[in-house]
Design a protein around this motif. Sequence first.
Motif, PDB file in Angstrom:
ATOM      1  N   UNK A  43     -27.631  21.788   4.355  1.00 26.27           N
ATOM      2  CA  UNK A  43     -26.448  21.779   3.483  1.00 26.27           C
ATOM      3  C   UNK A  43     -25.318  22.562   4.144  1.00 26.27           C
ATOM      4  N   UNK A  44     -24.124  22.124   3.869  1.00 25.52           N
ATOM      5  CA  UNK A  44     -22.951  22.800   4.420  1.00 25.52           C
ATOM      6  C   UNK A  44     -22.000  23.167   3.276  1.00 25.52           C
ATOM      7  N   UNK A  45     -21.369  24.307   3.449  1.00 26.43           N
ATOM      8  CA  UNK A  45     -20.355  24.678   2.460  1.00 26.43           C
ATOM      9  C   UNK A  45     -18.997  24.753   3.140  1.00 26.43           C
ATOM     10  N   UNK A  46     -18.069  23.972   2.605  1.00 26.93           N
ATOM     11  CA  UNK A  46     -16.699  24.025   3.118  1.00 26.93           C
ATOM     12  C   UNK A  46     -15.860  24.860   2.159  1.00 26.93           C
ATOM     13  N   UNK A  47     -15.133  25.805   2.710  1.00 28.13           N
ATOM     14  CA  UNK A  47     -14.203  26.579   1.897  1.00 28.13           C
ATOM     15  C   UNK A  47     -12.793  26.146   2.283  1.00 28.13           C
ATOM     16  N   UNK A  67     -25.287  26.448   4.706  1.00 28.31           N
ATOM     17  CA  UNK A  67     -25.871  27.198   3.586  1.00 28.31           C
ATOM     18  C   UNK A  67     -27.265  26.665   3.291  1.00 28.31           C
ATOM     19  N   UNK A  68     -28.046  27.495   2.618  1.00 24.99           N
ATOM     20  CA  UNK A  68     -29.432  27.094   2.289  1.00 24.99           C
ATOM     21  C   UNK A  68     -29.422  25.975   1.254  1.00 24.99           C
ATOM     22  N   UNK A 113     -24.917  16.897   3.999  1.00 24.76           N
ATOM     23  CA  UNK A 113     -24.684  16.030   5.170  1.00 24.76           C
ATOM     24  C   UNK A 113     -25.499  16.559   6.349  1.00 24.76           C
ATOM     25  N   UNK A 114     -25.605  15.731   7.404  1.00 23.20           N
ATOM     26  CA  UNK A 114     -26.506  16.064   8.498  1.00 23.20           C
ATOM     27  C   UNK A 114     -25.932  17.005   9.556  1.00 23.20           C
ATOM     28  N   UNK A 170     -19.515  17.121   8.214  1.00 20.21           N
ATOM     29  CA  UNK A 170     -18.959  17.955   7.137  1.00 20.21           C
ATOM     30  C   UNK A 170     -17.454  18.135   7.318  1.00 20.21           C
ATOM     31  N   UNK A 171     -17.049  18.425   8.562  1.00 18.31           N
ATOM     32  CA  UNK A 171     -15.623  18.593   8.860  1.00 18.31           C
ATOM     33  C   UNK A 171     -14.827  17.322   8.586  1.00 18.31           C
TER      34      UNK A 171
END
Lengths: 83, 234
Positions: A1-5, A82-83, A49-50, A55-56
């Motif tokens: 998992x990815x976190x975008x801020x 992120x987890x 996403x992988x 993600x970007x």
Amino acid sequence: MFKAVVTITFKKNILDPQGSAVHKALHSLGYPEVSDVRVGKHIEVVMDVDSDEIAHKRIEEMCTKLLANPVIEDYQINVAVVE
Amino acid sequence: MRFGVVVFPGSNCDADCYHVIDKVLAEPVEYLWHGDRDLKEVDCVILPGGFSYGDYLRVGAIARFSPVMEKVLEHAAGGGLVIGICNGFQILTEVGLLPGALVRNPSLKFQCHNTRLRVERNDLPFTSLYKKKEIVEIPIAHGEGSFVADEETLELLEKENRVVFRYCDENGEINGISNPNGSLNNIAGICNEKGNVLGMMPHPERCAEEILGGLDGEILFRSLAGWRQGGDVA
């Protein structure tokens, strides 16, 4: 998992009345050193996403489509795992 | 002229617009649900005022993706009439039918009072029954009505004569005192290049009956209703 801020602020040439109000308030609270305040938005988007690259790409697309209005706003993106 | 009033979740001037067309003008009018891709064959689409989607994220930002807006875009592209009032104007800028954006009033206040406007053009379906440079009184009611655009866009709007309403004083003068919300060039309403899409912050539907204190807004709706009869009033 990815976190975008995503951090969104008004473009420099757009008057930011909230920023001005906060600026004045800080002065009257005894912070004369404050020379500028901009108030913006902070949006956290968690994505399943992988890769960092995807993600970007996806968050960039979301920004131009919905999250920011390019007529009045600038945005910055930070992506982290992120987890 | 068949009118359609779009209803978004959070619209709150939809019933006022419907009332003016149905009861004051006695013209056919339909509500258009935001979730339907159906304009019910209306000639003029009204995007009413309110707080669509709670004004979340940015005013008008989420409403522009409603299914009905796909049809509104097609309608406008084909030359169909579209008018956005207040939140409707904000939606029209977000969806790209009109340039610029509406941002927070510099006062940081929700401003709800009458304003004087100068009618800059009366060769449009929306304004044909006004006199050119006529000074009218129409109320505003918004927190985010400050019109902004980059310099290039602003120049283009002026050059192409696309400013339709400007905030003015009682003599029709355009100045800072008569500008309620810091809008660039005192802009209260603009149209697209073809002149079939109008966005305005003031609420004509709120002054379309004598009992409400004025008829200056009714002229706009009557202009539209009369447009079908022959069209060319330019």
